[in-house]
Design a protein around this motif. Structure first.
Motif, PDB file in Angstrom:
ATOM      1  N   UNK A 281     -29.897  -9.234 -10.408  1.00 56.10           N
ATOM      2  CA  UNK A 281     -28.617  -9.161 -10.011  1.00 56.10           C
ATOM      3  C   UNK A 281     -28.175  -9.609  -8.536  1.00 56.10           C
ATOM      4  N   UNK A 282     -29.101 -10.183  -7.924  1.00 56.85           N
ATOM      5  CA  UNK A 282     -29.066 -10.499  -6.500  1.00 56.85           C
ATOM      6  C   UNK A 282     -28.845 -11.903  -6.040  1.00 56.85           C
ATOM      7  N   UNK A 283     -29.340 -12.712  -6.883  1.00 55.95           N
ATOM      8  CA  UNK A 283     -29.164 -14.252  -6.757  1.00 55.95           C
ATOM      9  C   UNK A 283     -29.266 -15.103  -7.825  1.00 55.95           C
TER      10      UNK A 283
ATOM     11  N   UNK B 235     -26.540 -18.473  -4.619  1.00 57.71           N
ATOM     12  CA  UNK B 235     -25.412 -17.553  -4.442  1.00 57.71           C
ATOM     13  C   UNK B 235     -25.914 -16.330  -4.412  1.00 57.71           C
ATOM     14  N   UNK B 236     -25.644 -15.412  -3.588  1.00 58.07           N
ATOM     15  CA  UNK B 236     -26.257 -14.130  -3.127  1.00 58.07           C
ATOM     16  C   UNK B 236     -25.377 -12.897  -3.173  1.00 58.07           C
ATOM     17  N   UNK B 237     -25.729 -11.878  -3.720  1.00 56.83           N
ATOM     18  CA  UNK B 237     -25.017 -10.751  -3.620  1.00 56.83           C
ATOM     19  C   UNK B 237     -24.351 -10.234  -2.319  1.00 56.83           C
TER      20      UNK B 237
ATOM     21  N   UNK C  94     -20.198  -6.106  -0.579  1.00 60.70           N
ATOM     22  CA  UNK C  94     -19.203  -5.353  -1.646  1.00 60.70           C
ATOM     23  C   UNK C  94     -19.505  -5.990  -3.068  1.00 60.70           C
ATOM     24  N   UNK C  95     -20.508  -6.567  -3.187  1.00 66.34           N
ATOM     25  CA  UNK C  95     -21.194  -6.945  -4.540  1.00 66.34           C
ATOM     26  C   UNK C  95     -20.346  -8.236  -5.101  1.00 66.34           C
ATOM     27  N   UNK C  96     -19.447  -8.857  -3.988  1.00 68.66           N
ATOM     28  CA  UNK C  96     -19.143 -10.254  -4.593  1.00 68.66           C
ATOM     29  C   UNK C  96     -19.952 -11.362  -4.292  1.00 68.66           C
ATOM     30  N   UNK C  97     -19.870 -12.479  -5.107  1.00 68.68           N
ATOM     31  CA  UNK C  97     -21.006 -13.494  -4.996  1.00 68.68           C
ATOM     32  C   UNK C  97     -20.574 -14.463  -3.593  1.00 68.68           C
TER      33      UNK C  97
ATOM     34  N   UNK D 140     -22.217 -17.819  -1.483  1.00 67.03           N
ATOM     35  CA  UNK D 140     -22.759 -19.010  -1.213  1.00 67.03           C
ATOM     36  C   UNK D 140     -23.664 -18.772  -0.012  1.00 67.03           C
TER      37      UNK D 140
ATOM     38  N   UNK E  42     -18.929 -18.993 -12.394  1.00 70.65           N
ATOM     39  CA  UNK E  42     -18.612 -18.485 -10.880  1.00 70.65           C
ATOM     40  C   UNK E  42     -17.104 -18.687 -10.813  1.00 70.65           C
TER      41      UNK E  42
ATOM     42  N   UNK F 130     -15.287 -17.340  -3.798  1.00 73.27           N
ATOM     43  CA  UNK F 130     -16.122 -16.905  -4.832  1.00 73.27           C
ATOM     44  C   UNK F 130     -16.008 -15.321  -4.886  1.00 73.27           C
ATOM     45  N   UNK F 131     -15.367 -14.936  -6.083  1.00 70.18           N
ATOM     46  CA  UNK F 131     -15.206 -13.581  -6.271  1.00 70.18           C
ATOM     47  C   UNK F 131     -15.986 -12.895  -7.554  1.00 70.18           C
TER      48      UNK F 131
ATOM     49  N   UNK G 289     -22.323 -10.265 -13.007  1.00 69.82           N
ATOM     50  CA  UNK G 289     -23.655 -10.014 -12.084  1.00 69.82           C
ATOM     51  C   UNK G 289     -23.165  -9.620 -10.844  1.00 69.82           C
ATOM     52  N   UNK G 290     -22.390 -10.624 -10.118  1.00 68.77           N
ATOM     53  CA  UNK G 290     -21.849 -10.217  -8.842  1.00 68.77           C
ATOM     54  C   UNK G 290     -20.465 -10.260  -8.848  1.00 68.77           C
ATOM     55  N   UNK G 291     -19.849  -9.443  -8.773  1.00 67.35           N
ATOM     56  CA  UNK G 291     -20.257  -7.685  -8.659  1.00 67.35           C
ATOM     57  C   UNK G 291     -20.488  -7.315 -10.126  1.00 67.35           C
TER      58      UNK G 291
ATOM     59  N   UNK H  27     -18.239  -2.494 -10.690  1.00 66.93           N
ATOM     60  CA  UNK H  27     -17.648  -3.019  -9.356  1.00 66.93           C
ATOM     61  C   UNK H  27     -16.221  -3.700  -9.605  1.00 66.93           C
TER      62      UNK H  27
ATOM     63  N   UNK I   3     -12.530  -3.065  -8.602  1.00 66.76           N
ATOM     64  CA  UNK I   3     -11.681  -3.961  -7.707  1.00 66.76           C
ATOM     65  C   UNK I   3     -10.232  -4.440  -8.385  1.00 66.76           C
TER      66      UNK I   3
END
Lengths: 96, 184
Positions: free
Chosen positions: A14-16, A41-43, A46-49, A51, B127, B139-140, B166-168, B172, B176
């Motif tokens: 869930x991290x990248x 892309x990394x978390x 605030x959880x958003x993706x 780059x 994405x 990117x959100x 996945x992200x978030x 989450x 939002x």
């Protein structure tokens, strides 16, 4: 190398992730050379993706027993540079 | 040593008919072309889905699903065209005829397509970008799609699309969205 980097097999990551694009492939019989782009892309906090790392793969490929395999892959980090990336990771590790 | 060489020679001899068999088993040009066309059509389906989302086109969106198509995101499950249409109409609202989306776009990537006749199993990434206050792309949301596809009336359709944020994470993201929604 991978076992240390990736942790247990099959665990949901869930991290990248890597976006891959712009494949350029030059075929030559059972061999090929290719370049492609990646954006990792990394978390974010605030959880958003977010780059985090972009670069170019330079590959030598070979067909063995009917399957294409990577013979040599060079990942050339562009943004940030390897030195910049190293500093970012060090700073992240230093955080409590 | 001699025995080893003999064994190697026997292995080489045994490999020959295997190669000949592989040659005979090689699919026809027609079959190979069909696979290539199927894969291209499926890549297009993945992009068409993103386009329907971007353009808020509920009918185009619904048309990408099979008659028994199912859409799943976490505990949300929508079955068949009517439920799926209700989902996206609720999400998009009423679309003005001259609607142009300058607020968001979807980047789809990393398709992994496994064909099996009139069925296929597919994974891909997406994405979502939103327009930031200064106009730059932000990117959100990123997620992974896990799809079961079926060829229905000659067209590839989603029989089952699972959207894994996945992200978030899904929780989450919902939080939002609630925070963004105007207070009622």
């Amino acid at each position: 190398m991978l076992a240390r980097m990736l942790g247990p097999a099959g665990a949901a990551n869930l991290h990248d992730y890597h976006i891959i694009g712009n494949p350029r492939i030059d075929l030559n019989g059972d061999r090929a050379t290719a370049t492609s782009r990646y954006v990792m892309v990394m978390r974010g906090a605030d959880g958003s993706p977010v780059p985090a790392l972009a670069g170019v793969y330079h590959d030598d490929l070979v067909r063995l027993h009917g399957k294409w395999l990577i013979k040599r892959r060079v990942a050339e980090d562009i943004m940030p540079s390897p030195e910049e990336w190293h500093r970012i990771m060090e700073a992240r590790r230093a955080k409590p | 040593m001699r025995r080893l060489m003999l064994a190697v020679a026997m292995l080489a001899a045994a490999a020959l008919p295997e190669q000949a068999l592989a040659q005979a088993r090689k699919p026809s040009i027609e079959a190979r072309l069909q696979r290539a066309e199927d894969e291209l059509a499926i890549r297009r389906l993945l992009v068409d889905y993103a386009t329907a989302l971007e353009t808020h086109d509920a009918e185009a969106y619904v048309a990408l699903f099979a008659r028994n198509g199912v859409w799943i995101n976490g505990s949300m499950v929508r079955k068949a065209p009517d439920e799926i249409r209700a989902l996206v109409v609720g999400m998009f609202g009423k679309r003005p005829p001259d609607f142009v989306n300058r607020e968001s776009f979807e980047l789809v990537s990393n398709p992994e397509i496994d064909l099996d006749g009139d069925h296929a199993t597919v994974r891909s990434r997406h994405l979502l970008f939103r327009r930031a206050p200064d106009g730059s792309p932000l990117p959100v949301l990123s997620g992974q799609y896990e799809d079961q596809l079926i060829r229905e009336d000659g067209k590839w359709k989603f029989l089952r699309r699972v959207d894994n944020p996945i992200m978030p994470t899904g929780a989450e993201w919902l939080a939002k969205m609630r925070a963004r929604a105007p207070a009622k």
